[in-house]
Design an enzyme around this catalytic site. Structure first.
Site, PDB file in Angstrom:
ATOM      1  N   GLY A  26      37.371  31.987  34.302  1.00 12.68           N
ATOM      2  CA  GLY A  26      38.700  32.442  34.692  1.00 12.68           C
ATOM      3  C   GLY A  26      38.751  32.593  36.198  1.00 12.68           C
ATOM      4  N   GLY A  32      39.930  36.413  39.245  1.00 14.31           N
ATOM      5  CA  GLY A  32      38.835  35.462  39.335  1.00 14.31           C
ATOM      6  C   GLY A  32      38.533  34.967  40.730  1.00 14.31           C
ATOM      7  NE  ARG A 100      48.439  46.888  32.590  1.00 11.27           N
ATOM      8  CZ  ARG A 100      48.665  48.150  32.901  1.00 11.27           C
ATOM      9  NH1 ARG A 100      49.547  48.849  32.213  1.00 11.27           N
ATOM     10  NH2 ARG A 100      48.043  48.719  33.915  1.00 11.27           N
ATOM     11  NE  ARG A 106      43.853  48.492  31.352  1.00 12.09           N
ATOM     12  CZ  ARG A 106      44.262  49.515  32.077  1.00 12.09           C
ATOM     13  NH1 ARG A 106      45.012  50.454  31.519  1.00 12.09           N
ATOM     14  NH2 ARG A 106      43.954  49.619  33.350  1.00 12.09           N
ATOM     15  CB  ILE A 136      37.059  41.649  33.770  1.00 12.97           C
ATOM     16  CG1 ILE A 136      35.755  42.000  34.507  1.00 12.97           C
ATOM     17  CG2 ILE A 136      38.274  42.079  34.580  1.00 12.97           C
ATOM     18  CD1 ILE A 136      35.564  41.252  35.814  1.00 12.97           C
ATOM     19  CG  ASN A 138      42.665  45.119  30.644  1.00 16.12           C
ATOM     20  OD1 ASN A 138      41.798  45.866  30.215  1.00 16.12           O
ATOM     21  ND2 ASN A 138      43.130  45.188  31.880  1.00 16.12           N
ATOM     22  CG  ASP A 169      39.076  53.232  34.149  1.00 21.17           C
ATOM     23  OD1 ASP A 169      40.190  52.819  34.513  1.00 21.17           O
ATOM     24  OD2 ASP A 169      38.546  52.880  33.075  1.00 21.17           O
ATOM     25  CG  HIS A 196      39.453  49.624  31.240  1.00 18.38           C
ATOM     26  ND1 HIS A 196      39.429  50.331  32.421  1.00 18.38           N
ATOM     27  CD2 HIS A 196      39.926  48.386  31.556  1.00 18.38           C
ATOM     28  CE1 HIS A 196      39.849  49.555  33.405  1.00 18.38           C
ATOM     29  NE2 HIS A 196      40.171  48.368  32.908  1.00 18.38           N
TER      30      HIS A 196
END
Length: 336
Positions: A26, A32, A100, A106, A136, A138, A169, A196
């Site tokens: 990605g 990426g 998003r 998510r 990574i 989501n 986070d 997450h």
């Protein structure tokens, strides 16, 4: 450049025989590209493989002009290209997926990203089952269980080498606390547990240098929903990409440091964990001690205050549903 310089300083002592191949799946996306850049700047990486459904060779050509020693290769978006990108990798990072948009959480990303992660996990299971796999994409609370189910189906699942990257986070919590207290963010060590996504993110300020902050509901909410700030500010043009790339690079760097023999490397991560299995929750994020073979020790939650206990209870209910959703997806959609 501060992160790049820090990574370089830490890694200069690594001998050439310890340097590693890292693959980014990605690599042309919003996360990426900066993630691949940070990996190119990391002296621990001798070979960087970049793959995407479009643009991988172009990203590789661009990165290859950077004057660090690692070689870079972009791979064609074919099954053979994907297999070649992954083969021989010590660390595989998967930031692939759609970002998003305003109004989305998510979990809204699930239907699209679940299929992407499932198919990439299959390729890793077939071409580099011993690699440390860092997810990574989501929603991490569901995509990590998806990867576990894919690996189990192929008989190559190793819970010590599968990680959901929750480092952002912790990065956010440290930054937000430093803004309130007027401190240097690098001196803030905030433990964040759970998952997450939203209410599953539980910052433990009682274990920090500022236990008074556990009662700061506004701060807690900002840590849990900090990604929404970025989505709103980008006005439909994306979500957290640069900060997530930095967090992903930090996690990859920690995994490589431990793989190359450094002791006492601890990072938060969403992993196959014993902490709440008695409640049917197979994955949980907490402080994880890393070693040459991946996870060496999963640290317990420790002492928390009454406010954090309530946050944890709310977290566990949502987290269980998220995990079950990922497992159910693979059962219903095994793919090819």
């Amino acid at each position: 450049m501060m992160l790049a310089s820090k990574i370089q300083r830490r890694a200069f002592s690594a001998s050439a025989r310890n340097l590693s191949k890292v693959a980014v799946l990605g690599a042309s996306g919003g996360i990426g590209q900066p993630l691949s850049l940070l990996m190119k700047l990391n002296p621990r990486v001798t070979e960087l493989a970049v793959y995407d459904i479009r643009g991988g060779p172009g990203v590789a050509a661009d990165l290859s002009h950077i004057n660090t020693k690692s070689s870079v290769k972009g791979y064609d978006p074919t099954p053979a290209g994907l297999a070649a990108a992954i083969k021989g990798s010590e660390v595989v990072l998967i930031p692939a997926g759609v970002p998003r948009k305003p109004g989305m959480d998510r979990d809204d990303l699930f239907n699209t990203n679940a299929s992407i992660v499932r198919d990439l996990a299959k390729a890793v299971a077939e071409s580099a089952p011993e690699a440390k796999l860092l997810i990574i994409s989501n929603p991490v609370n569901s995509t990590v269980p998806i990867c576990a189910e894919v690996f189990k189906a192929r008989g190559v699942y190793n819970p010590k080498t599968l990680f959901g990257v929750t480092t952002l986070d912790v990065v956010r919590a440290s930054r937000f606390v430093s803004e309130i207290k007027g401190t240097d963010p690098k001196d803030e060590n905030i433990t964040v547990i759970g998952g997450h996504s939203g209410a599953t993110i539980v910052p433990l300020f009682s274990q920090s240098n500022h236990p008074d902050l556990s009662s700061n509901a506004e701060l807690v909410h900002r840590v849990q929903f900090g990604g929404d700030e970025v989505v709103k500010a980008k006005d439909g043009a994306g979500s957290a990409t640069l900060s997530m790339a930095m967090a992903g690079a930090r996690m990859a760097e920690s995994v490589l440091r431990a793989s190359q023999g450094e002791k006492g490397v601890i990072e938060p991560a969403f992993v196959d964990s014993p902490l709440f299995k008695d409640q049917g929750i197979d994955f949980f994020s907490s402080r994880v001690e890393l070693g040459p073979n991946g996870i060496e020790k999963i640290h317990p939650v420790g002492n928390i205050d009454a406010v954090e206990q309530k946050l944890l209870e709310a977290c566990l209910g949502d987290l269980k549903k998220n995990i079950e959703k990922g497992v159910a997806f693979v059962a219903s959609n095994p793919g090819q």
